[in-house]
Design a protein around this motif. Structure first.
Motif, PDB file in Angstrom:
ATOM      1  N   LYS A  80       0.829  -1.206   0.000  1.00  0.00           N
ATOM      2  CA  LYS A  80       0.000   0.000   0.000  1.00  0.00           C
ATOM      3  C   LYS A  80       0.860   1.251   0.000  1.00  0.00           C
ATOM      4  CE  LYS A  80      -4.197  -1.837   2.126  1.00  0.00           C
ATOM      5  NZ  LYS A  80      -5.115  -1.756   3.296  1.00  0.00           N
ATOM      6  N   HIS A  83       1.915   2.021  -3.257  1.00  0.00           N
ATOM      7  CA  HIS A  83       0.758   2.263  -4.160  1.00  0.00           C
ATOM      8  C   HIS A  83       0.534   1.136  -5.155  1.00  0.00           C
ATOM      9  CE1 HIS A  83       0.520   6.304  -2.548  1.00  0.00           C
ATOM     10  NE2 HIS A  83       1.820   6.466  -2.816  1.00  0.00           N
ATOM     11  N   LYS A  86      -4.341  -0.505  -3.945  1.00  0.00           N
ATOM     12  CA  LYS A  86      -5.116   0.690  -3.612  1.00  0.00           C
ATOM     13  C   LYS A  86      -6.158   0.336  -2.574  1.00  0.00           C
ATOM     14  CE  LYS A  86      -4.626   2.760  -8.194  1.00  0.00           C
ATOM     15  NZ  LYS A  86      -5.329   3.281  -9.379  1.00  0.00           N
ATOM     16  N   ASP A  87      -6.465   1.304  -1.756  1.00  0.00           N
ATOM     17  CA  ASP A  87      -7.522   1.095  -0.779  1.00  0.00           C
ATOM     18  C   ASP A  87      -8.863   0.885  -1.482  1.00  0.00           C
ATOM     19  OD1 ASP A  87      -5.776   1.344   1.309  1.00  0.00           O
ATOM     20  OD2 ASP A  87      -6.078   3.531   1.497  1.00  0.00           O
ATOM     21  N   LYS A  88      -9.651  -0.105  -0.992  1.00  0.00           N
ATOM     22  CA  LYS A  88     -10.948  -0.393  -1.601  1.00  0.00           C
ATOM     23  C   LYS A  88     -11.948   0.695  -1.241  1.00  0.00           C
ATOM     24  CE  LYS A  88     -10.432  -5.418  -1.546  1.00  0.00           C
ATOM     25  NZ  LYS A  88     -10.972  -6.694  -1.044  1.00  0.00           N
ATOM     26  N   THR A  89     -12.722   1.072  -2.276  1.00  0.00           N
ATOM     27  CA  THR A  89     -13.807   2.019  -2.033  1.00  0.00           C
ATOM     28  C   THR A  89     -15.041   1.261  -1.569  1.00  0.00           C
ATOM     29  OG1 THR A  89     -14.601   1.851  -4.289  1.00  0.00           O
ATOM     30  CG2 THR A  89     -12.910   3.513  -3.856  1.00  0.00           C
ATOM     31  N   GLU A  90     -16.036   2.016  -1.138  1.00  0.00           N
ATOM     32  CA  GLU A  90     -17.289   1.405  -0.709  1.00  0.00           C
ATOM     33  C   GLU A  90     -17.957   0.657  -1.850  1.00  0.00           C
ATOM     34  OE1 GLU A  90     -20.116   0.205   1.914  1.00  0.00           O
ATOM     35  OE2 GLU A  90     -18.271   1.329   2.348  1.00  0.00           O
ATOM     36  N   GLU A  91     -17.850   1.203  -3.067  1.00  0.00           N
ATOM     37  CA  GLU A  91     -18.437   0.567  -4.248  1.00  0.00           C
ATOM     38  C   GLU A  91     -17.746  -0.754  -4.558  1.00  0.00           C
ATOM     39  OE1 GLU A  91     -19.273   1.547  -8.981  1.00  0.00           O
ATOM     40  OE2 GLU A  91     -18.419   3.078  -7.656  1.00  0.00           O
ATOM     41  N   ASP A  92     -16.377  -0.782  -4.390  1.00  0.00           N
ATOM     42  CA  ASP A  92     -15.632  -2.016  -4.619  1.00  0.00           C
ATOM     43  C   ASP A  92     -16.048  -3.094  -3.647  1.00  0.00           C
ATOM     44  OD1 ASP A  92     -14.279  -0.839  -6.691  1.00  0.00           O
ATOM     45  OD2 ASP A  92     -12.578  -0.214  -5.429  1.00  0.00           O
ATOM     46  N   ARG A  93     -16.191  -2.726  -2.396  1.00  0.00           N
ATOM     47  CA  ARG A  93     -16.586  -3.707  -1.390  1.00  0.00           C
ATOM     48  C   ARG A  93     -17.992  -4.256  -1.679  1.00  0.00           C
ATOM     49  NH1 ARG A  93     -13.594  -0.295   2.130  1.00  0.00           N
ATOM     50  NH2 ARG A  93     -15.450   0.924   2.630  1.00  0.00           N
ATOM     51  N   GLN A  94     -18.883  -3.341  -2.102  1.00  0.00           N
ATOM     52  CA  GLN A  94     -20.262  -3.764  -2.409  1.00  0.00           C
ATOM     53  C   GLN A  94     -20.287  -4.716  -3.610  1.00  0.00           C
ATOM     54  OE1 GLN A  94     -22.921  -0.510  -3.040  1.00  0.00           O
ATOM     55  NE2 GLN A  94     -24.700  -1.817  -3.451  1.00  0.00           N
TER      56      GLN A  94
END
Length: 598
Positions: A80, A83, A86-94
């Motif tokens: 991380k 780079h 990348k940190d997962k976004t809320e949309e990625d997790r969903q």
């Protein structure tokens, strides 16, 4: 301890660290290192070991996975920072949760019964019994079909789901079980397919095409009733007035049965020569669902714009081979030009030679051919007697033939003058007889047909105008005063008896005036029907006799492709030659049919 020994130990250590296949906690990694040293029974100074580790970390790239010198958590943090992850976004997790849910649902057991699940039963092939059942059923019934996606035959009228008044009508007519052409033909026509139907005379072909048209008209009337001056949904063409009248009467009777059962009225128009169209004006004004017509009169009314075919999507040619092959082809083509949309086209006949079938198939869309008899074959329910009678003795011998059976009896003659002479002779002998031919008025013809059907008259004398399609109940005997010009007319003549499964008798007079070609056709027809063959027919030179002498079976497909006769080939066809002469003279066929339809 030598320097070389330390290097060997270091090499073994590096090999151990590089070949670990899965994640090993640091504690156990150190234990593994210690075991390497214990195995070699040497000790490496800690300072030198630490130095070698630092050197390895500086020179080696950071690895990802179980072989990396860092723990998995430290690896993730490092990636991380660089780079790479990348940190997962809320949309990625969903999205990941949705994909995991779908994958879990896909892994569920298929829909199956508890018994099949418990037994571990798995099916890999679709059911094929329906197709096999259809094929087996047709083979058992001796129904021959040709086409794609053919509906299965239905063995009862109830399975066809007609309105109840239709069942009552059929029961009143003593029709309880569909005939072969109806079993297979009705489902095909009701499904909207184009069709060529070939069946014995008296096998119920008329019902196979008139009842579906009545159902289509009833469906249209219930959905959207016809208004004034609206035009037909379908039509039926027949080669003679009498046949058109008979078909029309049947449709009117079924329509009245529907009205009595609470259904809307289905209006039909009879369009033939010899009747005043003023009588039909009520139907024209109210709007008609069905037209039953002869080609000449229908063409005349279309050209005069009495009505149009904008809504017409159904046409049936009854006795189609006669209309296509004997002079009405141009009339039918002209009638087809008045259609505005694609139509369902049906061709029905007892005689449909291969040449006519090829022509018909070119005009139809993926047609289904249904054959419950060889095209042009005579009904097996008719006993055929062929007798040699001198020309001048035929009239006298008629009285002897009339004694063979009880009335009603049909007598056919080729010429109108012969019809008149026979009629006069029978009346002088006290025989209750009537006659019809093309020169008689329509009123005279109607009277003759009605009185004969009502059994007020015992004998009907007629030209071939009465041989095509007309249905007379319980005809006991058909007498051919002369042999017709082609074998098709013979088949249709004798088909007036032996109808609906009943047995009939046909007697035919032949003499020196009968051509050898037509007699050979007659001989082969008798052979096919397993009838007695008189010696004078056997004495005629027959090229096919060599096959029998050699013990070979006669190939029925070797007959004429134009008229279906089995005793000659198309190059010698008398019917084709007659048509050529007619075309060369610029006239319509001189037969009684062609002159009677107007």
């Amino acid at each position: 301890m030598s320097k070389a020994s330390n290097d060997d130990i270091a090499s073994d250590l590096d090999s151990y660290l590089d070949n670990v296949d899965e994640y090993v906690p640091l504690k156990y990694r150190n234990d593994g290192i210690s075991k390497v040293y214990e195995k070699l029974n040497v000790v490496l100074p800690n300072k030198e070991l630490i130095e070698r580790k630092k050197q390895k970390e500086q020179t080696a790239e950071i690895l990802i996975g179980p072989q990396a010198p860092l723990s998995l958590v430290d690896q993730t943090v490092d990636l991380k920072k660089r780079h790479i992850i990348k940190d997962k976004t809320e949309e990625d997790r969903q999205r990941e949760e949705e994909e995991a849910l779908l994958e879990a649902m896909a892994r569920k057991k298929k829909l199956t019964s508890a018994f099949e699940f418990a037994q571990g039963v798995t099916y890999t092939e679709p059911l094929k019994t329906r197709q096999e059942d259809k094929t087996t059923m047709r083979q058992d019934l001796k129904i021959i079909v040709d086409g794609v996606d053919i509906p299965p035959p239905l063995l009862t009228f109830e399975a066809m789901r007609f309105p109840k008044p239709i069942y009552k009508y059929l029961a009143a007519k003593k029709i309880t079980t569909p005939s072969l052409i109806q079993m297979q033909g009705l489902p095909i026509v009701l499904s909207g397919r184009d069709m060529i139907g070939i069946a014995f005379t008296g096998s119920g072909k008329t019902l196979a095409f008139s009842l579906p048209l009545l159902m289509f008209a009833l469906e249209q009337e219930i959905k959207l009733p016809l208004e004034k001056s609206e035009f037909p949904i379908g039509m039926i063409l027949a080669p003679s007035r009498e046949l058109a009248q008979q078909t029309y009467n049947g449709i009117i009777e079924m329509s009245q049965a529907l009205v009595d059962g609470g259904y809307p009225e289905i209006r039909a128009l009879l369009c033939i020569g010899g009747i005043s169209m003023q009588e039909q004006q009520r139907v024209l004004n109210m709007g008609m669902h069905i037209i039953v017509a002869t080609p000449g009169r229908l063409q005349d009314m279309l050209q005069k714009k009495k009505f149009e075919l904008d809504n017409c999507k159904y046409i049936c040619l009854d006795e189609a081979d006669r209309m296509i092959g004997m002079g009405f082809e141009d009339d039918i083509r002209n009638i087809m030009s008045f259609f505005k949309h694609q139509r369902q086209t049906l061709l029905f006949s007892a005689t449909m030679p291969a040449k006519i079938q090829e022509f018909a198939e070119s005009a139809l869309v993926k047609p289904v051919i249904v054959n419950v008899s060889r095209s042009g074959a005579a009904s097996l329910d008719v006993i055929q007697n062929v007798e040699y009678v001198k020309q001048e003795m035929r009239v006298v011998y008629l009285l002897d033939c009339l004694q063979k059976t009880s009335p009603p009896v049909l007598i056919f003659a080729e010429n109108k003058s012969d019809v008149d002479n026979i009629m006069e002779y029978l009346l002088l002998k006290g025989v209750e007889a009537v006659s019809i031919h093309g020169s008689k008025s329509q009123d005279e013809r109607d009277y003759a047909i009605k009185s004969f059907r009502a059994k007020k008259k015992d004998v009907l004398v007629a030209t071939d105008v009465a041989s095509k399609g007309l249905d007379f109940s319980e005809i006991k005997h058909v007498i051919n005063f002369d042999m017709p010009r082609d074998i098709e007319d013979y088949v249709h003549r004798i088909g007036r008896t032996g109808r609906s499964g009943k047995t009939g008798l046909a007697t035919t007079f032949v003499n020196m005036n009968s051509s050898d070609q037509i007699l050979l056709d007659l001989k082969h027809l008798l052979l096919e029907a397993k009838q007695n063959i008189p010696p004078f027919l056997l004495s005629i030179h027959d090229p096919s006799d060599k096959y029998r002498q050699e013990g070979q079976a006669l190939d029925m497909s070797l007959g004429c492709a134009f008229c279906g006769g089995l005793g000659h080939r198309i190059l010698d066809c008398p019917k084709l030659e007659a048509q050529r002469r007619s075309e060369q003279s610029g006239k319509r066929n001189t037969g009684d049919f062609a002159s009677n339809d107007y």
